[in-house]
Design a protein around this motif. Structure first.
Motif, PDB file in Angstrom:
ATOM      1  N   VAL A  48       0.758  -1.133   0.125  1.00 19.24           N
ATOM      2  CA  VAL A  48       0.019   0.133   0.045  1.00 19.24           C
ATOM      3  C   VAL A  48       0.893   1.251   0.110  1.00 19.24           C
ATOM      4  CG1 VAL A  48      -1.646   1.200   1.394  1.00 19.24           C
ATOM      5  CG2 VAL A  48      -1.882  -1.237   1.176  1.00 19.24           C
ATOM      6  N   TYR A  49       0.997   2.306  -1.148  1.00 18.12           N
ATOM      7  CA  TYR A  49       1.554   3.188  -1.210  1.00 18.12           C
ATOM      8  C   TYR A  49       1.162   4.252  -0.155  1.00 18.12           C
ATOM      9  CZ  TYR A  49       3.472   1.457  -5.660  1.00 18.12           C
ATOM     10  OH  TYR A  49       4.265   0.525  -6.422  1.00 18.12           O
ATOM     11  N   ASP A  50       1.931   5.141   0.367  1.00 20.15           N
ATOM     12  CA  ASP A  50       1.381   6.131   1.138  1.00 20.15           C
ATOM     13  C   ASP A  50       0.598   7.088   0.659  1.00 20.15           C
ATOM     14  OD1 ASP A  50       3.599   5.066   2.890  1.00 20.15           O
ATOM     15  OD2 ASP A  50       5.179   6.669   2.544  1.00 20.15           O
ATOM     16  N   SER A  51       0.525   7.380  -0.431  1.00 24.12           N
ATOM     17  CA  SER A  51      -0.585   8.065  -1.015  1.00 24.12           C
ATOM     18  C   SER A  51      -1.780   7.570  -1.062  1.00 24.12           C
ATOM     19  CB  SER A  51      -0.186   8.825  -2.496  1.00 24.12           C
ATOM     20  OG  SER A  51       0.197   7.668  -3.380  1.00 24.12           O
ATOM     21  N   ALA A  52      -1.797   6.219  -1.238  1.00 26.45           N
ATOM     22  CA  ALA A  52      -3.069   5.342  -1.416  1.00 26.45           C
ATOM     23  C   ALA A  52      -3.530   5.255   0.083  1.00 26.45           C
ATOM     24  CB  ALA A  52      -2.728   4.110  -1.995  1.00 26.45           C
ATOM     25  N   PHE A  53      -2.604   5.175   1.140  1.00 24.45           N
ATOM     26  CA  PHE A  53      -3.110   5.167   2.546  1.00 24.45           C
ATOM     27  C   PHE A  53      -3.922   6.318   2.835  1.00 24.45           C
ATOM     28  CE2 PHE A  53      -2.460   6.047   6.954  1.00 24.45           C
ATOM     29  CZ  PHE A  53      -2.975   4.856   7.529  1.00 24.45           C
ATOM     30  N   ILE A  54      -3.192   7.633   2.561  1.00 27.39           N
ATOM     31  CA  ILE A  54      -4.011   8.792   2.731  1.00 27.39           C
ATOM     32  C   ILE A  54      -5.212   8.851   2.194  1.00 27.39           C
ATOM     33  CG2 ILE A  54      -3.691  11.417   2.430  1.00 27.39           C
ATOM     34  CD1 ILE A  54      -1.723  10.029   4.572  1.00 27.39           C
ATOM     35  N   GLU A  55      -5.279   8.442   0.896  1.00 22.33           N
ATOM     36  CA  GLU A  55      -6.789   8.470   0.308  1.00 22.33           C
ATOM     37  C   GLU A  55      -7.693   7.561   1.039  1.00 22.33           C
ATOM     38  OE1 GLU A  55      -8.773   6.996  -4.024  1.00 22.33           O
ATOM     39  OE2 GLU A  55      -6.419   7.768  -3.858  1.00 22.33           O
ATOM     40  N   ILE A  56      -7.295   6.317   1.332  1.00 20.87           N
ATOM     41  CA  ILE A  56      -8.062   5.594   2.271  1.00 20.87           C
ATOM     42  C   ILE A  56      -8.512   6.111   3.635  1.00 20.87           C
ATOM     43  CG2 ILE A  56      -8.194   3.279   3.645  1.00 20.87           C
ATOM     44  CD1 ILE A  56      -6.249   2.225   1.245  1.00 20.87           C
ATOM     45  N   GLN A  57      -7.596   6.725   4.278  1.00 20.39           N
ATOM     46  CA  GLN A  57      -7.757   7.395   5.322  1.00 20.39           C
ATOM     47  C   GLN A  57      -8.445   8.899   5.395  1.00 20.39           C
ATOM     48  OE1 GLN A  57      -7.989   6.039   8.474  1.00 20.39           O
ATOM     49  NE2 GLN A  57      -7.180   4.166   7.758  1.00 20.39           N
ATOM     50  N   GLN A  58      -8.780   9.346   4.396  1.00 19.91           N
ATOM     51  CA  GLN A  58      -8.941  10.788   3.953  1.00 19.91           C
ATOM     52  C   GLN A  58     -10.132  11.348   5.005  1.00 19.91           C
ATOM     53  OE1 GLN A  58     -10.111  11.651  -0.228  1.00 19.91           O
ATOM     54  NE2 GLN A  58     -10.420  13.913   0.362  1.00 19.91           N
TER      55      GLN A  58
ATOM     56  N   GLU B 195      -9.430  14.488   7.278  1.00 25.99           N
ATOM     57  CA  GLU B 195     -10.053  15.848   7.290  1.00 25.99           C
ATOM     58  C   GLU B 195     -10.895  16.141   8.674  1.00 25.99           C
ATOM     59  OE1 GLU B 195     -12.599  15.163   3.975  1.00 25.99           O
ATOM     60  OE2 GLU B 195     -11.543  15.578   2.545  1.00 25.99           O
ATOM     61  N   THR B 196     -11.222  15.084   9.572  1.00 23.84           N
ATOM     62  CA  THR B 196     -11.897  15.284  10.784  1.00 23.84           C
ATOM     63  C   THR B 196     -10.859  15.979  11.546  1.00 23.84           C
ATOM     64  OG1 THR B 196     -13.409  13.580  10.326  1.00 23.84           O
ATOM     65  CG2 THR B 196     -12.984  14.159  12.584  1.00 23.84           C
ATOM     66  N   HIS B 197      -9.865  15.057  11.786  1.00 26.49           N
ATOM     67  CA  HIS B 197      -8.733  15.322  12.960  1.00 26.49           C
ATOM     68  C   HIS B 197      -7.719  16.326  12.454  1.00 26.49           C
ATOM     69  CE1 HIS B 197     -10.767  12.353  15.364  1.00 26.49           C
ATOM     70  NE2 HIS B 197     -10.729  11.731  14.154  1.00 26.49           N
ATOM     71  N   PHE B 198      -7.095  16.557  11.482  1.00 28.87           N
ATOM     72  CA  PHE B 198      -6.108  17.199  10.977  1.00 28.87           C
ATOM     73  C   PHE B 198      -6.164  18.621  10.156  1.00 28.87           C
ATOM     74  CE2 PHE B 198      -4.487  12.946  11.194  1.00 28.87           C
ATOM     75  CZ  PHE B 198      -3.634  13.206  12.666  1.00 28.87           C
TER      76      PHE B 198
ATOM     77  N   ASP C 115      -8.240  20.636   1.072  1.00 25.99           N
ATOM     78  CA  ASP C 115      -8.134  21.930   1.107  1.00 25.99           C
ATOM     79  C   ASP C 115      -7.513  22.531   2.325  1.00 25.99           C
ATOM     80  OD1 ASP C 115      -9.586  22.032  -1.405  1.00 25.99           O
ATOM     81  OD2 ASP C 115     -11.325  22.012  -0.394  1.00 25.99           O
ATOM     82  N   ASP C 116      -7.515  22.204   3.630  1.00 23.81           N
ATOM     83  CA  ASP C 116      -7.282  22.381   4.576  1.00 23.81           C
ATOM     84  C   ASP C 116      -6.076  21.913   5.350  1.00 23.81           C
ATOM     85  OD1 ASP C 116      -9.218  24.566   4.663  1.00 23.81           O
ATOM     86  OD2 ASP C 116     -10.727  23.310   5.464  1.00 23.81           O
ATOM     87  N   ILE C 117      -5.364  20.726   4.614  1.00 29.80           N
ATOM     88  CA  ILE C 117      -4.153  20.176   5.257  1.00 29.80           C
ATOM     89  C   ILE C 117      -3.136  20.359   4.204  1.00 29.80           C
ATOM     90  CG2 ILE C 117      -3.336  17.937   5.955  1.00 29.80           C
ATOM     91  CD1 ILE C 117      -6.308  17.366   6.467  1.00 29.80           C
TER      92      ILE C 117
END
Length: 194
Positions: free
Chosen positions: A91-101, A105-108, A127-129
């Motif tokens: 699992v690539y880091d960018s894909a991980f971020i997409e999965i955890q989007q 968005e809620t916490h960061f 938009d905000d990270i």
């Protein structure tokens, strides 16, 4: 299960105000002043062999064997504030971020992460990270004589050097912390592979 219990008790996410407060003590160049969190993944070699070879979802090219990937987020003091783990090294880091989007968005919201180039694609998802990643070297260009003339500007090179220096300090600390805590739980030392 022991490590999971420890993590629930010891790893505290915090909020933007706390991350900014911790970042006040970190020496950062002006261009990286927004960075309050560090993010990276690391693969840990599995002690037990598993079938399937390099095509297995458990195969880690970083470990050159079977492994599991963990994603770390630390504050400017090197304190782990979030840890995901035990997932496939494929699992690539960018894909991980997409999965955890949704989680991001809620916490960061409002946070800026110091990250490697694997997170550059994630920048477009929010938009905000922010993800403060190194500049990529431009695609190869050749002069009439065949000489490689694709280079970064001096300012970009300086930024990359400073950004990588900040990230490496926290990456090393982060991996050392995980190894210590895992061994305290009686689970044995996890060999570090970065």
């Amino acid at each position: 299960i022991q490590l999971k219990s420890w993590a629930k008790e010891k790893i505290i996410l915090g909020d933007l105000g706390e991350w900014r407060q911790a970042a006040k003590t970190a020496k950062r160049p002006q261009e990286l002043r927004d960075g309050v969190l560090w993010i990276d993944s690391s693969d840990f070699k599995m002690q037990k062999k598993d079938g399937g070879g390099r095509k297995s979802p458990k195969w880690s090219y970083k470990c050159n064997g079977f492994g599991r990937r963990f994603m770390f987020i630390t504050n400017a003091k090197g304190v782990v504030i979030k840890l995901w783990g035990g997932y496939s090294p494929k699992v690539y880091d960018s894909a991980f971020i997409e999965i955890q989007q949704d989680f991001f968005e809620t916490h960061f919201r409002g946070a800026a992460f110091l990250a490697d180039q694997h997170f550059e694609v994630a920048q477009d998802e929010f938009d905000d990270i922010k993800f403060l990643t190194p500049f990529k070297k431009p695609k190869a260009k050749r002069s009439a004589s065949g000489e490689d003339i694709s280079t970064l500007t001096k300012k970009q090179e300086k930024y990359n050097h400073q950004q990588r220096a900040l990230r490496s300090r926290v990456e090393t600390f982060c991996l050392d912390q995980v190894q210590v805590h895992v061994s305290e739980q009686g689970l044995g030392r996890i060999p570090s592979t970065t």
